[in-house]
Design a protein around this motif. Structure first.
Motif, PDB file in Angstrom:
ATOM      1  N   GLN A   4       0.847  -1.189   0.000  1.00  0.00           N
ATOM      2  CA  GLN A   4       0.000   0.000   0.000  1.00  0.00           C
ATOM      3  C   GLN A   4       0.883   1.239   0.000  1.00  0.00           C
ATOM      4  O   GLN A   4       1.815   1.344   0.790  1.00  0.00           O
ATOM      5  CB  GLN A   4      -0.910  -0.001   1.215  1.00  0.00           C
ATOM      6  CG  GLN A   4      -1.866  -1.170   1.191  1.00  0.00           C
ATOM      7  CD  GLN A   4      -2.683  -1.270   2.446  1.00  0.00           C
ATOM      8  OE1 GLN A   4      -2.367  -0.669   3.452  1.00  0.00           O
ATOM      9  NE2 GLN A   4      -3.754  -2.027   2.374  1.00  0.00           N
ATOM     10  N   THR A   5       0.587   2.122  -0.891  1.00  0.00           N
ATOM     11  CA  THR A   5       1.377   3.346  -0.986  1.00  0.00           C
ATOM     12  C   THR A   5       0.600   4.512  -0.404  1.00  0.00           C
ATOM     13  O   THR A   5      -0.618   4.495  -0.334  1.00  0.00           O
ATOM     14  CB  THR A   5       1.740   3.654  -2.444  1.00  0.00           C
ATOM     15  OG1 THR A   5       0.539   3.772  -3.198  1.00  0.00           O
ATOM     16  CG2 THR A   5       2.610   2.566  -3.033  1.00  0.00           C
ATOM     17  N   THR A   6       1.358   5.495  -0.003  1.00  0.00           N
ATOM     18  CA  THR A   6       0.764   6.698   0.545  1.00  0.00           C
ATOM     19  C   THR A   6       0.005   7.423  -0.563  1.00  0.00           C
ATOM     20  O   THR A   6       0.521   7.547  -1.676  1.00  0.00           O
ATOM     21  CB  THR A   6       1.873   7.610   1.094  1.00  0.00           C
ATOM     22  OG1 THR A   6       2.711   6.840   1.943  1.00  0.00           O
ATOM     23  CG2 THR A   6       1.292   8.770   1.881  1.00  0.00           C
ATOM     24  N   PRO A   7      -1.199   7.884  -0.297  1.00  0.00           N
ATOM     25  CA  PRO A   7      -1.910   8.651  -1.326  1.00  0.00           C
ATOM     26  C   PRO A   7      -1.078   9.861  -1.750  1.00  0.00           C
ATOM     27  O   PRO A   7      -0.364  10.449  -0.937  1.00  0.00           O
ATOM     28  CB  PRO A   7      -3.192   9.097  -0.614  1.00  0.00           C
ATOM     29  CG  PRO A   7      -3.343   8.155   0.528  1.00  0.00           C
ATOM     30  CD  PRO A   7      -1.956   7.757   0.931  1.00  0.00           C
ATOM     31  N   PRO A   8      -1.117  10.213  -3.019  1.00  0.00           N
ATOM     32  CA  PRO A   8      -0.323  11.360  -3.471  1.00  0.00           C
ATOM     33  C   PRO A   8      -0.730  12.627  -2.721  1.00  0.00           C
ATOM     34  O   PRO A   8      -1.912  12.891  -2.524  1.00  0.00           O
ATOM     35  CB  PRO A   8      -0.639  11.459  -4.962  1.00  0.00           C
ATOM     36  CG  PRO A   8      -1.856  10.644  -5.173  1.00  0.00           C
ATOM     37  CD  PRO A   8      -1.932   9.631  -4.080  1.00  0.00           C
ATOM     38  N   ARG A   9       0.270  13.349  -2.298  1.00  0.00           N
ATOM     39  CA  ARG A   9       0.013  14.602  -1.571  1.00  0.00           C
ATOM     40  C   ARG A   9      -0.246  15.723  -2.565  1.00  0.00           C
ATOM     41  O   ARG A   9       0.330  15.756  -3.648  1.00  0.00           O
ATOM     42  CB  ARG A   9       1.196  14.946  -0.674  1.00  0.00           C
ATOM     43  CG  ARG A   9       1.342  13.973   0.494  1.00  0.00           C
ATOM     44  CD  ARG A   9       2.707  13.991   1.069  1.00  0.00           C
ATOM     45  NE  ARG A   9       3.605  13.357   0.097  1.00  0.00           N
ATOM     46  CZ  ARG A   9       4.912  13.356   0.180  1.00  0.00           C
ATOM     47  NH1 ARG A   9       5.493  13.963   1.175  1.00  0.00           N
ATOM     48  NH2 ARG A   9       5.652  12.771  -0.723  1.00  0.00           N
ATOM     49  N   VAL A  10      -1.111  16.603  -2.202  1.00  0.00           N
ATOM     50  CA  VAL A  10      -1.365  17.792  -3.009  1.00  0.00           C
ATOM     51  C   VAL A  10      -0.514  18.902  -2.406  1.00  0.00           C
ATOM     52  O   VAL A  10      -0.827  19.433  -1.348  1.00  0.00           O
ATOM     53  CB  VAL A  10      -2.859  18.182  -3.005  1.00  0.00           C
ATOM     54  CG1 VAL A  10      -3.073  19.432  -3.835  1.00  0.00           C
ATOM     55  CG2 VAL A  10      -3.705  17.019  -3.511  1.00  0.00           C
ATOM     56  N   LEU A  11       0.614  19.198  -3.072  1.00  0.00           N
ATOM     57  CA  LEU A  11       1.555  20.163  -2.516  1.00  0.00           C
ATOM     58  C   LEU A  11       1.239  21.573  -2.987  1.00  0.00           C
ATOM     59  O   LEU A  11       0.986  21.799  -4.173  1.00  0.00           O
ATOM     60  CB  LEU A  11       2.989  19.793  -2.920  1.00  0.00           C
ATOM     61  CG  LEU A  11       3.504  18.445  -2.426  1.00  0.00           C
ATOM     62  CD1 LEU A  11       4.948  18.251  -2.859  1.00  0.00           C
ATOM     63  CD2 LEU A  11       3.383  18.332  -0.922  1.00  0.00           C
ATOM     64  N   GLY A  12       1.296  22.503  -2.050  1.00  0.00           N
ATOM     65  CA  GLY A  12       1.203  23.908  -2.400  1.00  0.00           C
ATOM     66  C   GLY A  12       2.563  24.407  -2.863  1.00  0.00           C
ATOM     67  O   GLY A  12       3.556  23.671  -2.852  1.00  0.00           O
ATOM     68  N   LEU A  13       2.639  25.662  -3.231  1.00  0.00           N
ATOM     69  CA  LEU A  13       3.873  26.238  -3.758  1.00  0.00           C
ATOM     70  C   LEU A  13       5.026  26.212  -2.760  1.00  0.00           C
ATOM     71  O   LEU A  13       6.182  26.196  -3.151  1.00  0.00           O
ATOM     72  CB  LEU A  13       3.628  27.688  -4.189  1.00  0.00           C
ATOM     73  CG  LEU A  13       2.756  27.886  -5.420  1.00  0.00           C
ATOM     74  CD1 LEU A  13       2.498  29.383  -5.638  1.00  0.00           C
ATOM     75  CD2 LEU A  13       3.407  27.274  -6.642  1.00  0.00           C
ATOM     76  N   TYR A  14       4.730  26.171  -1.455  1.00  0.00           N
ATOM     77  CA  TYR A  14       5.773  26.313  -0.442  1.00  0.00           C
ATOM     78  C   TYR A  14       5.927  25.060   0.416  1.00  0.00           C
ATOM     79  O   TYR A  14       6.589  25.094   1.448  1.00  0.00           O
ATOM     80  CB  TYR A  14       5.459  27.528   0.436  1.00  0.00           C
ATOM     81  CG  TYR A  14       5.285  28.780  -0.392  1.00  0.00           C
ATOM     82  CD1 TYR A  14       6.388  29.494  -0.824  1.00  0.00           C
ATOM     83  CD2 TYR A  14       4.022  29.199  -0.793  1.00  0.00           C
ATOM     84  CE1 TYR A  14       6.251  30.613  -1.622  1.00  0.00           C
ATOM     85  CE2 TYR A  14       3.860  30.325  -1.591  1.00  0.00           C
ATOM     86  CZ  TYR A  14       4.978  31.028  -2.005  1.00  0.00           C
ATOM     87  OH  TYR A  14       4.842  32.132  -2.796  1.00  0.00           O
ATOM     88  N   GLY A 124       8.257   4.744   1.581  1.00  0.00           N
ATOM     89  CA  GLY A 124       9.335   5.630   1.962  1.00  0.00           C
ATOM     90  C   GLY A 124       8.922   7.022   2.404  1.00  0.00           C
ATOM     91  O   GLY A 124       9.750   7.780   2.900  1.00  0.00           O
ATOM     92  N   VAL A 125       7.641   7.359   2.255  1.00  0.00           N
ATOM     93  CA  VAL A 125       7.192   8.676   2.684  1.00  0.00           C
ATOM     94  C   VAL A 125       7.246   8.757   4.212  1.00  0.00           C
ATOM     95  O   VAL A 125       6.845   7.827   4.900  1.00  0.00           O
ATOM     96  CB  VAL A 125       5.746   8.950   2.195  1.00  0.00           C
ATOM     97  CG1 VAL A 125       5.207  10.253   2.771  1.00  0.00           C
ATOM     98  CG2 VAL A 125       5.712   8.982   0.672  1.00  0.00           C
ATOM     99  N   ALA A 126       7.790   9.849   4.723  1.00  0.00           N
ATOM    100  CA  ALA A 126       7.887  10.083   6.158  1.00  0.00           C
ATOM    101  C   ALA A 126       6.723  10.977   6.594  1.00  0.00           C
ATOM    102  O   ALA A 126       6.619  12.107   6.137  1.00  0.00           O
ATOM    103  CB  ALA A 126       9.216  10.727   6.509  1.00  0.00           C
TER     104      ALA A 126
END
Ligand SMILES: [Zn+2]
Length: 134
Positions: A4-14, A124-126
């Protein structure tokens, strides 16, 4: 067995430095204004107190106070089987962060001290999570 992988994060500009430093150092870093020392979260381009664009990514203590919690009994994502919890923590530095408690929340725990712990997912996501402190 399915990984199971971590759901993709929605990253903001910062947001990128937050996640990179979490993975590299195992510690949470937040922006801290170099002009007035106000902590900034979520990350942004200017200090909310003095409007300075200058900030350093600075490690936080990892301590905080549990403000609220909820347990979800329905599974929405494969990586997060039910039941799972979501908590709100006021960090000692001031910002409030949404996270998870590493043990199921029970009883009157609002207001208790919590301590940051970093959980490495299978991919591998922390992730920053919290444990009740003594
Ligand atoms: Zn400032």
């Amino acid at each position: 067995m399915q990984t199971q992988t971590t759901p993709p994060r929605v990253l903001g500009l910062y947001d990128e430095p937050f996640w990179r430093m979490m993975a590299e150092s195992g510690r949470m870093h937040l922006q801290c204004c170099t002009e007035c020392s106000t902590w900034r979260y979520p990350p942004g381009p200017a200090c909310p107190a003095c409007l300075s664009p200058r900030a350093d990514w600075t490690p936080v203590s990892g301590g905080g106070e549990l403000l609220s919690w909820v347990t979800f009994h329905k599974q929405y994502l494969p990586a997060y089987p039910a039941p799972y919890n979501v908590i709100a923590v006021r960090l000692d530095e001031g910002p409030t962060i949404i996270s998870n408690l590493v043990t199921p929340p029970q009883g009157p725990i609002i207001g208790q001290r919590v301590a940051l712990t970093v959980v490495r997912m299978e991919d591998g996501v922390a992730l920053p999570r919290f444990a009740l402190a003594d």
